[in-house]
Motif scaffolding. Structure first.
Motif, PDB file in Angstrom:
ATOM      1  N   PRO A  73       0.825  -1.215   0.000  1.00 29.13           N
ATOM      2  CA  PRO A  73       0.000   0.000   0.000  1.00 29.13           C
ATOM      3  C   PRO A  73       0.854   1.258   0.000  1.00 29.13           C
ATOM      4  CG  PRO A  73       0.048  -1.003   2.178  1.00 29.13           C
ATOM      5  CD  PRO A  73       0.739  -1.957   1.260  1.00 29.13           C
ATOM      6  N   LEU A  74       0.252   2.373  -0.426  1.00 34.06           N
ATOM      7  CA  LEU A  74       0.959   3.649  -0.420  1.00 34.06           C
ATOM      8  C   LEU A  74       1.235   4.090   1.019  1.00 34.06           C
ATOM      9  CD1 LEU A  74      -0.851   5.770  -3.165  1.00 34.06           C
ATOM     10  CD2 LEU A  74       1.566   5.161  -3.124  1.00 34.06           C
ATOM     11  N   PRO A  75       2.419   4.653   1.286  1.00 37.75           N
ATOM     12  CA  PRO A  75       2.690   5.178   2.630  1.00 37.75           C
ATOM     13  C   PRO A  75       1.907   6.466   2.864  1.00 37.75           C
ATOM     14  CG  PRO A  75       4.503   5.673   1.148  1.00 37.75           C
ATOM     15  CD  PRO A  75       3.565   4.783   0.382  1.00 37.75           C
ATOM     16  N   SER A  76       1.929   6.939   4.087  1.00 35.85           N
ATOM     17  CA  SER A  76       1.273   8.209   4.402  1.00 35.85           C
ATOM     18  C   SER A  76       1.875   9.308   3.538  1.00 35.85           C
ATOM     19  CB  SER A  76       1.469   8.541   5.887  1.00 35.85           C
ATOM     20  OG  SER A  76       0.894   7.536   6.700  1.00 35.85           O
ATOM     21  N   HIS A  77       1.018  10.181   3.005  1.00 36.22           N
ATOM     22  CA  HIS A  77       1.517  11.173   2.063  1.00 36.22           C
ATOM     23  C   HIS A  77       0.670  12.442   2.128  1.00 36.22           C
ATOM     24  CE1 HIS A  77      -1.565   8.798  -0.010  1.00 36.22           C
ATOM     25  NE2 HIS A  77      -1.852   9.912  -0.686  1.00 36.22           N
ATOM     26  N   HIS A  78       1.232  13.518   1.614  1.00 39.94           N
ATOM     27  CA  HIS A  78       0.542  14.803   1.530  1.00 39.94           C
ATOM     28  C   HIS A  78       1.006  15.498   0.257  1.00 39.94           C
ATOM     29  CE1 HIS A  78      -1.228  18.641   2.587  1.00 39.94           C
ATOM     30  NE2 HIS A  78      -0.051  19.213   2.367  1.00 39.94           N
ATOM     31  N   CYS A  79       0.061  15.972  -0.534  1.00 33.13           N
ATOM     32  CA  CYS A  79       0.389  16.617  -1.799  1.00 33.13           C
ATOM     33  C   CYS A  79      -0.209  18.024  -1.824  1.00 33.13           C
ATOM     34  CB  CYS A  79      -0.153  15.816  -2.986  1.00 33.13           C
ATOM     35  SG  CYS A  79       0.522  14.140  -3.120  1.00 33.13           S
ATOM     36  N   THR A  80       0.539  18.962  -2.351  1.00 31.27           N
ATOM     37  CA  THR A  80       0.075  20.333  -2.525  1.00 31.27           C
ATOM     38  C   THR A  80       0.271  20.721  -3.980  1.00 31.27           C
ATOM     39  OG1 THR A  80       0.681  20.896  -0.257  1.00 31.27           O
ATOM     40  CG2 THR A  80       0.350  22.723  -1.803  1.00 31.27           C
ATOM     41  N   ALA A  81      -0.790  21.177  -4.633  1.00 26.50           N
ATOM     42  CA  ALA A  81      -0.727  21.543  -6.048  1.00 26.50           C
ATOM     43  C   ALA A  81      -0.678  23.055  -6.192  1.00 26.50           C
ATOM     44  CB  ALA A  81      -1.935  20.987  -6.793  1.00 26.50           C
ATOM     45  N   THR A  82       0.155  23.527  -7.102  1.00 29.56           N
ATOM     46  CA  THR A  82       0.265  24.951  -7.413  1.00 29.56           C
ATOM     47  C   THR A  82      -0.083  25.154  -8.875  1.00 29.56           C
ATOM     48  OG1 THR A  82       2.015  25.220  -5.773  1.00 29.56           O
ATOM     49  CG2 THR A  82       1.785  26.950  -7.429  1.00 29.56           C
ATOM     50  N   ARG A  83      -1.061  25.987  -9.150  1.00 27.04           N
ATOM     51  CA  ARG A  83      -1.488  26.223 -10.532  1.00 27.04           C
ATOM     52  C   ARG A  83      -0.839  27.492 -11.082  1.00 27.04           C
ATOM     53  NH1 ARG A  83      -5.665  22.975 -12.090  1.00 27.04           N
ATOM     54  NH2 ARG A  83      -6.727  21.836 -10.430  1.00 27.04           N
TER      55      ARG A  83
END
Length: 304
Positions: A294-304
């Protein structure tokens, strides 16, 4: 009169294939003709066997070429329009391997079988084969029908109806083939036919289920389903010829539209914490998958 139990057409008259049971006189002439057609003749037959297999592979590549052309006009809309050498190499090598296995199992190397498939009377099968890739692509362009089989919650009623009807048709075709083989061949040959067709289905389906339980998000591509369907089309019968054509067409469509090459990936070193930055001149979408588990704990932030 009861139909005789026959072995595989390419085994008739061959050493090591076993003797056929006694046949009624009315069937003896046909059986003798089959034996003569499939026996090795002096000079050239070994080469002809390879030539028939080569022609079979070229036919599969023709279906691939049809789909590559369809991609240029948006069939399907998410198909690959431009390919690189790596994708072409992966597609060609995969089609050769899968095509050789398929050709051997459906008996295209046998003279009588090849004569049946290439007869002018089988024009409908070839038309079906070459027409399946663009038609399948056009159907997949219908948004309500484009769903991931693993995401049951997003199916919707239209997709459920179409999928159920399609599965019912495929199941009916498979059962018809099993019944016909069981009634016309010795039980050993019928068992071998069923085992070599059911084994890939069980392998693909079982692998997808096992990986899903392990937390790996595996997409079971429809090209495998097309190839598995084509395996059943071994019989000299119009329905079996169409089954072979449709299965091969779906197989060629899957490779031609989406390629057999793995998607572009990055392989950073193993770490407890990983930070990556992606940038491009225009907005883009990424799909990040775990290489195992499974995927590990993660956090993503997108900048447009």
């Amino acid at each position: 009169m009861q139909q005789p139990l026959l072995s595989h057409p390419c085994c008739e008259g061959r050493v090591g294939c076993g003797d056929l049971p006694p046949l009624p006189l009315a069937w003896q002439a046909e059986a003798d003709a089959r034996r003569r057609a499939c026996q090795h003749s002096p000079g050239g037959t070994y080469a002809q066997l390879h030539l028939r297999m080569a022609a079979w592979l070229l036919a599969l590549f023709a279906g691939y070429a049809v789909q590559r052309g369809a991609c240029q006009i948006g069939l399907p809309y998410d198909g690959i329009q431009q390919t690189n050498y790596f994708e072409l190499f992966s597609d060609a090598s995969s089609m050769l391997l899968y095509g050789l296995a398929l050709g051997w199992l459906v008996g295209v190397a046998c003279p009588r079988r090849w004569a049946y498939l290439t007869s002018r009377r089988r024009w409908y099968a070839w038309a079906t084969f070459l027409g399946t890739p663009p038609v399948y692509s056009a159907i997949s362009n219908v948004r309500v029908l484009k769903r991931d089989l693993a995401n049951l919650g997003a199916w919707g009623l239209p997709f459920i109806v179409v999928w159920s009807l399609g599965m019912l048709a495929i199941l009916s075709v498979i059962l018809w083939h099993l019944a016909r083989v069981a009634g016309t061949r010795r039980w050993q040959d019928a068992a071998a036919y069923a085992a070599t067709r059911l084994a890939p289905l069980l392998f693909f389906g079982g692998s997808a289920a096992a990986l899903k339980r392990a937390g790996v998000d595996m997409h079971l591509h429809h090209l495998y389903l097309g190839w598995s369907l084509a395996l059943w089309g071994e019989l000299d019968h119009p329905l079996s010829a169409v089954t072979l054509a449709v299965g091969c067409g779906i197989f060629a469509q899957g490779i031609g539209a989406y390629s057999f090459a793995p998607e572009a990936c990055i392989s950073p070193p193993t770490a407890a914490s990983l930070t990556c930055d992606f940038s491009a001149s225009s907005p883009f979408t990424l799909q990040i998958c775990s290489a195992g588990g499974p995927l590990p704990s993660h956090h993503c932030t997108a900048t447009r």
